[in-house]
Enzyme design. Structure first.
Site, PDB file in Angstrom:
ATOM      1  CE  LYS A 121      -5.233   2.121   2.704  1.00  0.00           C
ATOM      2  NZ  LYS A 121      -4.131   1.387   3.325  1.00  0.00           N
ATOM      3  CG  ASP A 146      -1.982  -1.067   1.208  1.00  0.00           C
ATOM      4  OD1 ASP A 146      -1.745  -2.109   0.576  1.00  0.00           O
ATOM      5  OD2 ASP A 146      -3.053  -0.872   1.803  1.00  0.00           O
ATOM      6  CE  LYS A 180      -6.861  -1.182   2.701  1.00  0.00           C
ATOM      7  NZ  LYS A 180      -5.523  -1.750   2.983  1.00  0.00           N
TER       8      LYS A 180
END
Length: 318
Positions: A218, A155, A254
């Site tokens: 995300k 991430d 996300k």
């Protein structure tokens, strides 16, 4: 995980042509929130689905091998076995989608999961999380180290300065380099939407991230003052939809930061269903970044099974 998104050449014409109608976005977000969510056994089924989409996360300064180990055990058995048994779901291999930790804790998580014969992926935040303000060389090295230690999902955080000043080619180039450093690991790109200013900026940053090869986009690090909100999500999933129409590549989504209740998790699932369709309702294309959400989901499932809410000591710590 789904197939990788190979990315594409940066299309600045597409990026600069982006205009987001703020009022329409806010109205749509309200509609999604106002939709009725499933009840009884349908709700229980949706909550189990939500549990399987969680990236169970610990990102604290006081993380230790033992609390990472506990997190891994919880990821493997997110809902109490006897509860799953009474729902006839005990043999369905219900686990969370991943465990998410800092780079320095990746080895601990990998070790715990391996020892338990679990295939749950380990995700690591990287690239100077949460601010992304360290030198590029350091950020790239952090990605490589996390992958070396066994993380199969990374991430990354974008450099917000580049997005805020409209340096889209620079942002594209940085993300491309991160993607390369990830090797075979899937890359989720955190936009830190609370720090991007406008919906148009969020849409552009989403597009550039996908063009550069992100497998997921995300919302937040969870450390900003504004995290995952429904209007921002609408903007990001519309960007995902447009990218899919143009390239035929599905990119995952996300939301993360501040998602704590089972009720909210249901709204996120509804949002994915109505905006992107059922094919996005899998851990391959949808994740919920959360640390305390699972506790409430398990609590609601306990209530569904027994008709009462559990006392504090009746559910193991998430």
């Amino acid at each position: 995980m789904a197939d990788r998104n190979p990315g594409m050449d940066l299309d600045l014409e597409w990026v600069s042509g982006v205009r987001v109608n703020t009022q329409a976005v806010l109205k749509r977000a309200q509609q999604v929130q106002g939709r009725k969510v499933a009840k009884k056994e349908w709700q229980a089924a949706w909550l189990l689905k939500a549990a399987t989409c969680i990236d169970l996360t610990t990102l604290s300064g006081d993380d230790t091998p033992s609390n990472v180990h506990r997190l891994c055990m919880k990821a493997m058995q997110p809902i109490r076995y006897d509860l799953l048994q009474s729902m006839g779901m005990h043999d369905k291999d219900i686990t969370t989608a991943a465990v998410c930790v800092y780079p320095s804790r990746v080895a601990d998580a990998v070790k715990s999961l391996k020892a338990a014969n679990s295939c749950i992926p380990v995700a690591s935040v990287a690239t100077g999380f949460p601010a992304g303000q360290t030198p590029l060389k350091t950020r790239l090295e952090e990605v490589r180290m996390a992958v070396e230690d066994g993380a199969t999902e990374i991430d990354i955080v974008i450099n917000r300065t580049l997005a805020l000043t409209g340096q889209w080619a620079g942002l594209y180039e940085e993300i491309r380099q991160f993607r390369e450093a990830c090797g075979d690991a899937h890359m989720k790109t955190i936009l830190a939407v609370g720090e991007l200013g406008t919906f148009t900026n969020v849409y552009k940053a989403s597009l550039v991230s996908m063009m550069a090869g992100s497998d997921f986009i995300k919302t937040s690090t969870g450390k900003e003052s504004v995290n995952a909100t429904y209007p921002v999500a609408i903007v990001m999933v519309r960007a995902i939809r447009d990218y899919y129409r143009k390239t035929d590549h599905k990119v995952g989504f996300k939301p993360a930061g501040g998602i704590r209740t089972a009720q909210e998790a249901l709204v996120w699932l509804v949002l994915m269903k109505v905006e992107l369709g059922d094919q996005w309702l899998t851990p391959h294309l949808f994740r919920l970044g959360a640390s305390s959400l699972l506790g409430d989901i398990e609590r609601q499932i306990y209530h569904y099974v027994t008709g009462r809410y559990p006392a504090y000591h009746e559910l193991p710590m998430a």
